[in-house]
Design a protein around this motif. Structure first.
Motif, PDB file in Angstrom:
ATOM      1  N   ALA A 211       0.834  -1.208   0.000  1.00 57.15           N
ATOM      2  CA  ALA A 211       0.000   0.000   0.000  1.00 57.15           C
ATOM      3  C   ALA A 211       0.866   1.254   0.000  1.00 57.15           C
ATOM      4  CB  ALA A 211      -0.916  -0.004   1.214  1.00 57.15           C
ATOM      5  N   ALA A 212       2.054   1.193   0.541  1.00 59.93           N
ATOM      6  CA  ALA A 212       2.930   2.369   0.565  1.00 59.93           C
ATOM      7  C   ALA A 212       4.342   1.934   0.899  1.00 59.93           C
ATOM      8  CB  ALA A 212       2.449   3.373   1.603  1.00 59.93           C
ATOM      9  N   HIS A 223       1.365  10.475   4.735  1.00 58.14           N
ATOM     10  CA  HIS A 223       0.006   9.937   4.864  1.00 58.14           C
ATOM     11  C   HIS A 223      -0.711  10.369   6.135  1.00 58.14           C
ATOM     12  CE1 HIS A 223       0.559   7.364   1.364  1.00 58.14           C
ATOM     13  NE2 HIS A 223       1.769   7.123   1.819  1.00 58.14           N
ATOM     14  N   SER A 224      -0.051  11.166   6.963  1.00 61.60           N
ATOM     15  CA  SER A 224      -0.730  11.576   8.182  1.00 61.60           C
ATOM     16  C   SER A 224      -0.339  13.006   8.517  1.00 61.60           C
ATOM     17  CB  SER A 224      -0.358  10.633   9.331  1.00 61.60           C
ATOM     18  OG  SER A 224      -1.210  10.852  10.431  1.00 61.60           O
ATOM     19  N   THR A 225      -0.918  13.516   9.603  1.00 62.87           N
ATOM     20  CA  THR A 225      -0.558  14.864  10.047  1.00 62.87           C
ATOM     21  C   THR A 225       0.433  14.730  11.196  1.00 62.87           C
ATOM     22  OG1 THR A 225      -2.469  14.716  11.456  1.00 62.87           O
ATOM     23  CG2 THR A 225      -2.722  15.943   9.410  1.00 62.87           C
ATOM     24  N   ARG A 226       0.942  15.883  11.655  1.00 68.54           N
ATOM     25  CA  ARG A 226       1.950  15.800  12.702  1.00 68.54           C
ATOM     26  C   ARG A 226       1.347  15.228  13.991  1.00 68.54           C
ATOM     27  NH1 ARG A 226       5.204  18.816  16.282  1.00 68.54           N
ATOM     28  NH2 ARG A 226       3.521  20.288  16.665  1.00 68.54           N
ATOM     29  N   GLU A 227       0.143  15.729  14.327  1.00 71.32           N
ATOM     30  CA  GLU A 227      -0.467  15.287  15.581  1.00 71.32           C
ATOM     31  C   GLU A 227      -1.833  14.650  15.367  1.00 71.32           C
ATOM     32  OE1 GLU A 227      -0.412  18.639  18.269  1.00 71.32           O
ATOM     33  OE2 GLU A 227       1.626  18.117  18.883  1.00 71.32           O
ATOM     34  N   ASP A 260     -14.504   2.796  19.628  1.00 70.15           N
ATOM     35  CA  ASP A 260     -14.343   3.310  20.991  1.00 70.15           C
ATOM     36  C   ASP A 260     -13.801   4.736  21.051  1.00 70.15           C
ATOM     37  OD1 ASP A 260     -11.931   2.540  19.951  1.00 70.15           O
ATOM     38  OD2 ASP A 260     -11.081   1.998  21.905  1.00 70.15           O
ATOM     39  N   ARG A 261     -13.481   5.333  19.903  1.00 67.38           N
ATOM     40  CA  ARG A 261     -12.945   6.710  19.946  1.00 67.38           C
ATOM     41  C   ARG A 261     -12.943   7.323  18.556  1.00 67.38           C
ATOM     42  NH1 ARG A 261      -6.927   4.719  19.461  1.00 67.38           N
ATOM     43  NH2 ARG A 261      -7.673   2.634  19.007  1.00 67.38           N
ATOM     44  N   ILE A 262     -12.744   8.648  18.538  1.00 65.13           N
ATOM     45  CA  ILE A 262     -12.599   9.346  17.258  1.00 65.13           C
ATOM     46  C   ILE A 262     -11.172   9.872  17.191  1.00 65.13           C
ATOM     47  CG2 ILE A 262     -13.377  11.273  15.804  1.00 65.13           C
ATOM     48  CD1 ILE A 262     -15.985  11.273  17.300  1.00 65.13           C
ATOM     49  N   LEU A 263     -10.525   9.703  16.025  1.00 65.81           N
ATOM     50  CA  LEU A 263      -9.199  10.284  15.842  1.00 65.81           C
ATOM     51  C   LEU A 263      -9.351  11.491  14.920  1.00 65.81           C
ATOM     52  CD1 LEU A 263      -7.122   7.035  15.139  1.00 65.81           C
ATOM     53  CD2 LEU A 263      -7.792   8.015  17.326  1.00 65.81           C
ATOM     54  N   VAL A 264      -8.790  12.612  15.349  1.00 65.37           N
ATOM     55  CA  VAL A 264      -8.828  13.813  14.511  1.00 65.37           C
ATOM     56  C   VAL A 264      -7.390  14.145  14.118  1.00 65.37           C
ATOM     57  CG1 VAL A 264      -9.635  16.189  14.296  1.00 65.37           C
ATOM     58  CG2 VAL A 264     -10.747  14.624  15.923  1.00 65.37           C
ATOM     59  N   TYR A 265      -7.137  14.161  12.809  1.00 66.32           N
ATOM     60  CA  TYR A 265      -5.780  14.417  12.317  1.00 66.32           C
ATOM     61  C   TYR A 265      -5.607  15.902  12.043  1.00 66.32           C
ATOM     62  CZ  TYR A 265      -5.236   9.440  12.122  1.00 66.32           C
ATOM     63  OH  TYR A 265      -5.145   8.134  12.482  1.00 66.32           O
ATOM     64  N   SER A 266      -4.596  16.480  12.687  1.00 65.74           N
ATOM     65  CA  SER A 266      -4.415  17.929  12.578  1.00 65.74           C
ATOM     66  C   SER A 266      -2.982  18.257  12.959  1.00 65.74           C
ATOM     67  CB  SER A 266      -5.396  18.604  13.549  1.00 65.74           C
ATOM     68  OG  SER A 266      -4.931  19.890  13.868  1.00 65.74           O
ATOM     69  N   PRO A 267      -2.436  19.348  12.418  1.00 65.47           N
ATOM     70  CA  PRO A 267      -1.077  19.739  12.816  1.00 65.47           C
ATOM     71  C   PRO A 267      -1.033  20.120  14.287  1.00 65.47           C
ATOM     72  CG  PRO A 267      -1.842  21.030  10.912  1.00 65.47           C
ATOM     73  CD  PRO A 267      -3.007  20.242  11.386  1.00 65.47           C
ATOM     74  N   ASP A 268      -2.148  20.601  14.831  1.00 64.56           N
ATOM     75  CA  ASP A 268      -2.156  21.055  16.213  1.00 64.56           C
ATOM     76  C   ASP A 268      -3.306  20.397  16.985  1.00 64.56           C
ATOM     77  OD1 ASP A 268      -2.236  22.324  18.605  1.00 64.56           O
ATOM     78  OD2 ASP A 268      -1.992  24.351  17.786  1.00 64.56           O
ATOM     79  N   LYS A 299      -5.141   5.017   7.598  1.00 68.55           N
ATOM     80  CA  LYS A 299      -5.481   5.868   6.453  1.00 68.55           C
ATOM     81  C   LYS A 299      -5.477   5.046   5.163  1.00 68.55           C
ATOM     82  CE  LYS A 299      -4.995   9.672   3.618  1.00 68.55           C
ATOM     83  NZ  LYS A 299      -3.672  10.247   3.360  1.00 68.55           N
ATOM     84  N   LEU A 300      -4.459   4.185   5.016  1.00 68.36           N
ATOM     85  CA  LEU A 300      -4.305   3.462   3.755  1.00 68.36           C
ATOM     86  C   LEU A 300      -5.310   2.339   3.587  1.00 68.36           C
ATOM     87  CD1 LEU A 300      -0.406   3.263   3.631  1.00 68.36           C
ATOM     88  CD2 LEU A 300      -1.882   4.614   2.149  1.00 68.36           C
TER      89      LEU A 300
END
Ligand SMILES: Nc1ncnc2c1ncn2[C@@H]1O[C@H](COP(=O)(O)OP(=O)(O)OP(=O)(O)O)[C@@H](O)[C@H]1O
Ligand SMILES: [Mg+2]
Lengths: 307, 275
Positions: A211-212, A223-227, A260-268, A299-300
């Motif tokens: 896949a990568a 493929h992702s953000t810093r945090e 069981d949770r939500i992941l939010v991809y963001s630089p901050d 993500k992939l």
């Protein structure tokens, strides 16, 4: 060291490896990261020349596994996923007998076996029966055994699966020292921390395809953000509470909604948490962390690595 | 099978010479011998002696020593000893190529370890069969030596030639059973091999009584059992009643079975280990 083009492996109508391209260079630690059934072991067994290639092209140390298997194997060290230690022999004899299969003379094998026992810290167990060793010790013995012929290329199929954290760290330390000594390592794993710790470069493998590819850092950057902000909400009366809440925070970053949770991809990540609170949402637990290969995999493929 | 072609090619690339390939495993098989020889002594030497005393001496006391009815033997002991030692060669061969082969594949996985090294499928089959040959040869040699003082052999050279025949007989069984074992998914079938193979052969292939006593139909059936060829050849050598053309047929049958068995064992191991 290894070069594969369109490499395939099928068992009857099961296609375990569906055409992968891989290039492993001298001196690097290369990883195959993927979940159960991804085709990692099938690939490793073809590279170890114990399983015939079903299609595509494979060169190991510049040689063709179909015609030069013995010559290739004489320069490989193999640590298979399932231990193949001889339970009826003691620790020392496992190394000695194995070294003799390579045609190394008796005195040299004996000296080498002692050295390797020292290296994997099993000298005081040299007379112990293998069946009495712990899982971590067996794994270390398997690694010692795979080094008996001073291989140019070491293949490790899930070297630390099933070990406790302490045993894993001991093993990582030994693998790291081998890498420093210039041995080319090929490692399969479904632990992202293992891949991050040990691998210079890796491929993410899923369902028989790649896949990568890249270094752990590159893959995360690409493929992702810093945090990542992880949000956990309480149980709702009906439906998946995380699905419902996801609708209200879609604009804060890319979301992955897990049971069981939500992941939010963001630089901050902190900023995300602040905005969540501003909107009157009350997560019962929050966590801000750096992105890992686990996030890349999610993500992939839309799935987690270890389930 | 999609991989059939690749499988052939992997195996042809064994690389090592036949002797070199087997000799590299000498140290391994030495460790096996060191941990199994005690049990081997009991099953190989002591229990056959009980047979000889019980069947040959005690039961034989009730059987008239009529050479016309005992294929030329002057006593039942003389008659039964070659049959017992031949049956014994078969039993060792079967015992050493059933559970130990399954062990190499499934339990101690020694074959998997060996195949990760420059050794090829052919090499590991050869080394294991070499070990079986050693077990058969040593057990039969002791058997024959212990019985020599009892005056059961008509000449000194007869038992020596018989010893080679016993080894060949044992290897005919060892190679074929090896091939069967590599094709079995579990050890449950071994019970059948012993109950439906070894025991009937032992009873009805001329070890304990002349196959002429089986009646015309079963006698012909007995001719087609490998054990009978070994028993008859061993017996005629021990009693010094060899008929050369018949002896050559026996040798040819055993040699052909061994050759086919050897290829069958290597093919079986390839199919099992090179998936
Ligand atoms: N000998 C075999 N016969 C039939 N199917 C097989 C065989 N070996 C593997 N497979 C199948 O091939 C696929 C890939 O298996 P493989 O063992 O290569 O995965 P893996 O990535 O090593 O997984 P794991 O993390 O569980 O070790 C799976 O669907 C598996 O069931
Ligand atoms: Mg695997």
């Amino acid at each position: 060291m290894i070069s594969a083009r369109g490499l395939r492996k099928s068992f009857g109508d099961v296609d375990a490896v569906k055409g992968i391209d891989v290039e492993v260079r001298k001196g690097e630690a290369f990883g195959f990261l993927g979940p159960n059934g991804a085709g990692k072991s099938s690939t490793m067994r073809m590279i170890a020349t114990v399983s015939p290639v079903s299609g595509g092209e494979l060169r190991i140390l510049g040689m063709d596994p179909a015609t030069e298997g013995p010559a290739i194997r004489s320069r490989l060290g193999v640590c298979p996923q399932e231990d193949t230690l001889d339970n009826e022999l003691n620790v020392f004899d496992n190394l000695y007998v194995y070294g003799r299969y390579f045609g190394i003379d008796k005195a040299t094998v004996r000296a080498r076996a002692e050295e390797l026992l020292e290296f994997v810290q099993l000298t005081d167990k040299r007379q112990a029966k293998v069946e009495n060793l712990s899982g971590g010790m067996k794994r270390r013995l398997t690694i010692a055994r795979s080094l008996v012929n001073s291989p140019d290329l070491l293949l490790l199929d899930e070297p630390t699966t099933g070990l406790d954290p302490q045993a894993r760290h001991v093993l990582w330390d030994q693998l790291f020292r081998l890498k420093q000594a210039g041995v080319t390592l090929v490692i399969t794993t479904h632990y992202m921390d293992e891949a991050e710790q040990l691998c210079d470069r890796l491929v993410v493998m899923d369902k028989g395809v790649i896949a990568a590819e890249g270094s752990p850092r590159q893959l995360i950057d690409e493929h992702s953000t810093r945090e990542v902000a992880e949000l956990r909400f309480g149980i709702a009366d009906e439906g998946n509470v995380h699905e419902q809440i996801a609708g209200k925070i879609e604009d804060l970053g890319r979301l992955e909604v897990l049971p069981d949770r939500i992941l939010v991809y963001s630089p901050d990540g902190e900023e995300v948490i602040a905005k969540v609170h501003e909107r009157g949402l009350e997560p019962i637990a929050v966590l801000v962390r750096r992105s890992t290969l686990e996030d890349v995999f999610l993500k992939l493929t839309g799935r987690t690595l270890v389930d | 099978m999609a991989s059939q072609d690749g499988l052939d090619r992997l195996d042809r690339a064994t690389g090592l010479g036949i002797l070199e390939g087997a000799l590299r495993q000498l140290d391994y098989w030495w460790t096996v011998l060191k941990r199994t020889w005690r049990g081997g002594v009991i099953s190989s030497f002591i229990s056959p002696l009980f047979y000889v005393v019980g069947m040959g001496v005690l039961l034989g006391g009730f059987v008239p020593g009529d050479p016309a009815r005992l294929e030329g033997a002057t006593s039942y002991l003389d008659f039964v000893v070659p049959g017992l030692v031949a049956g014994h060669a078969m039993q060792i061969a079967v015992g050493e190529t059933t559970y130990p082969v399954m062990g190499g594949i499934k339990w101690h996985k020694s074959y998997h370890a060996q195949l990760a090294t420059p050794l090829g499928v052919r090499d590991i089959v050869n080394a294991h069969l070499g070990f079986v040959a050693f077990r058969i040869a040593s057990a039969c040699a002791v058997f024959l030596l212990v019985l020599a003082p009892f005056g059961v052999f008509a000449s000194w050279w007869g038992p020596i030639l018989a010893w080679f025949v016993l080894l060949l007989l044992g290897m005919a069984f060892a190679t074929v059973i090896f091939g069967i074992s590599t094709r079995m998914s579990s050890e449950e079938g071994f019970g059948l091999i012993f109950r439906l193979g070894v025991v009937p052969l032992m009873l009805f292939s001329g070890s304990f009584f002349p196959i002429a006593n089986l009646g015309p139909v079963l006698e012909v059936v007995a001719w087609f059992t490998p054990l009978w060829h070994g028993v008859d050849l061993t017996r005629t050598l021990c009693l010094d009643t060899v008929d050369l053309p018949r002896a050559l047929v026996h040798l040819a049958v055993l040699a052909i079975i061994t050759a086919f068995g050897w290829l069958w064992a290597i093919r079986g191991m390839e199919g099992r280990m090179r998936s």
